[in-house]
Scaffold this motif. Structure first.
Motif, PDB file in Angstrom:
ATOM      1  N   ARG A  13       0.837  -1.205   0.000  1.00 17.88           N
ATOM      2  CA  ARG A  13       0.000   0.000   0.000  1.00 17.88           C
ATOM      3  C   ARG A  13       0.879   1.265   0.000  1.00 17.88           C
ATOM      4  NH1 ARG A  13      -3.311  -3.234   3.450  1.00 17.88           N
ATOM      5  NH2 ARG A  13      -2.275  -2.394   5.280  1.00 17.88           N
ATOM      6  N   ARG A  14       1.973   1.197   0.784  1.00 20.89           N
ATOM      7  CA  ARG A  14       2.849   2.370   0.786  1.00 20.89           C
ATOM      8  C   ARG A  14       3.474   2.606  -0.597  1.00 20.89           C
ATOM      9  NH1 ARG A  14       4.361   0.211   5.821  1.00 20.89           N
ATOM     10  NH2 ARG A  14       6.248  -0.725   4.893  1.00 20.89           N
ATOM     11  N   PHE A  15       3.837   1.509  -1.252  1.00 23.39           N
ATOM     12  CA  PHE A  15       4.426   1.635  -2.592  1.00 23.39           C
ATOM     13  C   PHE A  15       3.397   2.182  -3.589  1.00 23.39           C
ATOM     14  CE2 PHE A  15       5.165  -0.227  -6.792  1.00 23.39           C
ATOM     15  CZ  PHE A  15       6.431   0.263  -7.068  1.00 23.39           C
ATOM     16  N   ALA A  16       2.171   1.690  -3.455  1.00 22.63           N
ATOM     17  CA  ALA A  16       1.104   2.128  -4.361  1.00 22.63           C
ATOM     18  C   ALA A  16       0.853   3.634  -4.178  1.00 22.63           C
ATOM     19  CB  ALA A  16      -0.163   1.319  -4.113  1.00 22.63           C
ATOM     20  N   ARG A  17       0.805   4.048  -2.890  1.00 23.77           N
ATOM     21  CA  ARG A  17       0.563   5.489  -2.652  1.00 23.77           C
ATOM     22  C   ARG A  17       1.690   6.333  -3.240  1.00 23.77           C
ATOM     23  NH1 ARG A  17      -1.079   3.639   2.494  1.00 23.77           N
ATOM     24  NH2 ARG A  17       0.927   4.255   3.391  1.00 23.77           N
ATOM     25  N   ARG A  18       2.919   5.826  -3.038  1.00 19.67           N
ATOM     26  CA  ARG A  18       4.055   6.577  -3.570  1.00 19.67           C
ATOM     27  C   ARG A  18       4.042   6.617  -5.106  1.00 19.67           C
ATOM     28  NH1 ARG A  18       8.720   4.157   0.446  1.00 19.67           N
ATOM     29  NH2 ARG A  18       8.048   5.287   2.357  1.00 19.67           N
ATOM     30  N   VAL A  20       1.395   6.415  -6.954  1.00 17.20           N
ATOM     31  CA  VAL A  20       0.319   7.334  -7.375  1.00 17.20           C
ATOM     32  C   VAL A  20       0.788   8.787  -7.249  1.00 17.20           C
ATOM     33  CG1 VAL A  20      -1.986   8.185  -6.777  1.00 17.20           C
ATOM     34  CG2 VAL A  20      -1.552   5.734  -6.876  1.00 17.20           C
ATOM     35  N   MET A  21       1.479   9.110  -6.124  1.00 17.20           N
ATOM     36  CA  MET A  21       1.956  10.474  -5.921  1.00 17.20           C
ATOM     37  C   MET A  21       2.994  10.849  -6.976  1.00 17.20           C
ATOM     38  SD  MET A  21       2.326  10.603  -1.769  1.00 17.20           S
ATOM     39  CE  MET A  21       3.018  12.237  -1.809  1.00 17.20           C
ATOM     40  N   LEU A  22       3.908   9.907  -7.280  1.00 15.45           N
ATOM     41  CA  LEU A  22       4.917  10.169  -8.289  1.00 15.45           C
ATOM     42  C   LEU A  22       4.277  10.366  -9.667  1.00 15.45           C
ATOM     43  CD1 LEU A  22       7.892  10.441  -9.057  1.00 15.45           C
ATOM     44  CD2 LEU A  22       7.972   7.965  -9.325  1.00 15.45           C
ATOM     45  N   GLY A  23       3.315   9.486  -9.981  1.00 12.53           N
ATOM     46  CA  GLY A  23       2.622   9.602 -11.272  1.00 12.53           C
ATOM     47  C   GLY A  23       1.855  10.908 -11.359  1.00 12.53           C
ATOM     48  N   GLY A  24       1.216  11.283 -10.241  1.00 11.77           N
ATOM     49  CA  GLY A  24       0.482  12.552 -10.243  1.00 11.77           C
ATOM     50  C   GLY A  24       1.397  13.740 -10.440  1.00 11.77           C
ATOM     51  N   GLY A  25       2.591  13.648  -9.758  1.00 15.67           N
ATOM     52  CA  GLY A  25       3.557  14.750  -9.930  1.00 15.67           C
ATOM     53  C   GLY A  25       4.035  14.858 -11.367  1.00 15.67           C
ATOM     54  N   GLN A  26       4.278  13.676 -11.973  1.00 16.17           N
ATOM     55  CA  GLN A  26       4.719  13.694 -13.372  1.00 16.17           C
ATOM     56  C   GLN A  26       3.636  14.267 -14.289  1.00 16.17           C
ATOM     57  OE1 GLN A  26       5.728   9.553 -13.846  1.00 16.17           O
ATOM     58  NE2 GLN A  26       7.941   9.933 -13.470  1.00 16.17           N
TER      59      GLN A  26
END
Length: 628
Positions: A13-18, A20-26
């Motif tokens: 779950r932590r990896f998924a959140r990260r 998602v956050m990285l993808g959103g930032g990109q």
């Protein structure tokens, strides 16, 4: 087991959140980049297109042809002619010194020239042409072109340079052009163009802005380093306005040549109705062409150090005691003060005032004379007596009415005003009270009285025509995209009774045309061309009592600079005055012997040519008016 699974699920779950956050930032960064690109390429497209064009296209000023200066009949006095220049592009030259050596065999190059070329090449980009030499002859141009294979980077260009067909005969009036100095830079881009010339003296300076014209423009496509690729468009400017002068160039040449027989002299010829200057010369003069081409230090020093002052226009800036020519002003002042023309004075050759004796130029005296006889014979004693009766202030008031004692407003730079003294003037400038003897001395045009030759010309023009003329050399302006301007207009009446003027005119007629007049030897014998005039001799040294008793030393026995100035004023024809003239011969001796013969020749030639009666260059719209 369960604990391990829970730990792995938490890690996932932590990896998924990260992720998602990285993808959103990109996505956010990509969106911002896309938005910026849209803004630059769509919204701001026109702005950056214009900036790119500005970097790609240079707009260069094209210097306009300078306006011509012509005389009253359209004869060119200052024109433009082709100026062949040799240029050098350093990037096309393998060995600069070798190329200059080869070129120097065709076009002479001094050491200073070579140093200047090296400096300019270092300062400019290597593809920018450098001017090697200007004003090449056609033979030099031909030789450069024939030898072009052996002169890499060397080319011929054609520009314009100012040319003065009459040279030194008109330089004091027309003036000259020269390179722009730093103090003359006003922000006008034209003035910053390489090789641009501006008026430095005379009419060239007075009408410089009218003569300059309006610059054209050329759009040049350049690359990233500024190298010219091609010319995209060209819009020619407007040539400068044509300045029409009042001069008759033929008469001007005659006057100059006639004066050139003297070491130093000046003269002016005027229209008594309008104040137009038909000719005005000062000798010695100078050649204006070297100023345009670039005057050397040696040439400049020779001109500046010349004791005869060739750079000075003596007609408007030379100050002279007017001598006996001033007596006509004393006569008019006397008439206005109530002294009649029949007032007689006995001349024994001197007049005593207190313990001082004032001599007449004629040692034995003239006997009994009235006003006209005193003018005819130039009797000093009559004018001593009359000046003592009316006072210096009345004489000064009359003289100023005729243009003496201040600048007369001629449209040329460098005019000086002269001096007509009064009681108040002496107290303010010298700090002492006026003395009675000074009235006598100044009444015969000596003492503090100083005038210019042009002022004397204006004085006699006003006397002859009865009008308050203002002298001027500009007749009008033509062309240049503006309406024609005419500035030579009739002058107003002079505030002096015509009857008084007639008395003095008749006396001046007697000076020349009576057998006993002081200038009878210079009378014009052509019927209808007779002139009237007044002689004047201006002392430049004091004659001591001892010398007077032993016999005054003759002018020809004195060093040139200690000789008297010779002056003469005149008008013609006597019956209907139209032309006025003044002549001053520096250290020429007597006015009757030195100046009057010159004036006779000038007035004879003036009436023969009759520049006023001939057809001058037409000018239409009347703009401006003379002021009295």
């Amino acid at each position: 087991m369960g604990e391990r699974r829970n730990e792995e699920q938490g890690r996932y779950r932590r990896f998924a959140r990260r992720a998602v956050m990285l993808g959103g930032g990109q996505l956010l960064l990509l969106g911002a980049l896309a938005g910026r690109m849209y803004y630059l390429q769509v919204v701001e497209a026109e702005k950056y297109k214009l900036l790119a064009e500005d970097n790609r296209i240079n707009i260069r000023l094209l210097p306009p042809p300078r306006g011509r200066i012509v005389d009253r009949f359209g004869t060119p006095l200052a024109v433009n002619r082709q100026n062949y220049q040799v240029l050098l592009v350093s990037e096309q030259v393998a060995d600069l010194d070798d190329t200059l050596d080869r070129l120097g065999q065709i076009v002479p190059l001094t050491g200073d020239d070579r140093e200047r070329i090296h400096r300019e090449i270092k300062r400019k980009r290597n593809f920018v042409p450098v001017t090697v030499e200007e004003n090449l002859t056609w033979e030099q141009v031909s030789r450069v072109e024939v030898n072009s294979p052996d002169l890499p980077g060397v080319s011929i260009d054609v520009g314009e340079t100012r040319h003065y067909p009459f040279g030194d005969r008109l330089s004091h009036i027309v003036g000259y052009v020269a390179a722009v100095s730093e103090k003359e830079l006003t922000g006008d881009p034209l003035l910053e163009l390489p090789g641009f010339r501006v008026g430095k003296s005379g009419v060239e300076k007075l009408h410089d802005e009218d003569l300059r014209g309006t610059a054209g423009t050329s759009q040049i496509e350049v690359n990233a380093v500024g190298r010219m690729i091609k010319e995209l468009s060209r819009e020619e400017g407007h040539a400068g306005r044509e300045v029409v002068l009042t001069l008759d160039s033929g008469l001007q040449e005659f006057v100059f040549n006639r004066l050139s027989n003297e070491p130093s002299a000046s003269a002016a010829v005027l229209d008594v109705e309008t104040g137009e200057i038909l000719a005005m010369a000062s000798v010695p003069s100078y050649d204006p062409r070297p100023f345009n081409l670039g005057l050397s230090q040696q040439q400049w020093q020779e001109l500046v150090n010349d004791p005869l002052s060739p750079l000075s226009n003596k007609a408007i800036s030379g100050l002279y005691a007017p001598g006996s020519t001033f007596k006509v002003m004393v006569a008019l002042a006397a008439l206005e003060a109530g002294v009649g023309a029949d007032h007689k004075v006995f001349c024994p050759g001197f007049m005593d005032l207190g313990n001082h004796r004032f001599h007449c130029w004629k040692r034995g005296g003239h006997g009994s004379l009235d006003m006209q006889g005193a003018i005819q014979h130039s009797c000093d004693v009559w004018f001593y007596d009359t000046a003592k009766r009316i006072g210096i202030d009345r004489i000064a008031a009359m003289a100023k009415r005729f243009g003496l004692g201040d600048t007369v407003g001629v449209d040329l730079p460098g005019e000086r005003g002269g001096t007509i003294p009064t009681r108040a003037w002496k107290l303010a400038n010298i700090g002492t009270q006026w003395q009675g003897g000074e009235t006598l001395v100044n009444a015969i045009g000596q003492g503090f009285v100083l005038t210019t030759p042009l002022q004397l010309g204006v004085m006699v023009a006003r006397l002859a025509g009865g009008k308050a003329v203002v002298p001027h050399v500009t007749r009008g302006l033509r062309g240049g995209g503006a309406p024609d301007q005419l500035v030579s207009l009739p002058a107003p009446k002079l505030d002096v009774p015509e009857a008084h003027l007639d008395i003095v005119r008749e006396a001046m007629d007697m000076v020349v045309n009576s057998p006993r007049g002081t200038a009878h030897r210079s009378a014009i014998d052509h019927p209808g061309w007779e002139m009237a005039g007044k002689t004047g001799t201006s002392q430049v040294r004091r004659i001591t009592k001892a010398e007077r008793e032993a016999g005054v030393i003759k002018n020809e026995d004195l060093p040139w600079r200690r000789r008297d100035h010779g002056l003469f004023i005149c008008f013609a024809p006597v019956d209907k005055p139209r032309y006025a003239c003044s002549v001053v011969v520096d250290h020429g001796g007597g006015g009757s012997s030195a100046a009057a013969p010159i004036a006779k020749d000038i007035m004879t030639e003036t009436q023969r040519r009759d520049p006023i009666g001939s057809r001058p260059l037409p000018l239409v719209a009347q703009v401006g008016q003379n002021e009295a």
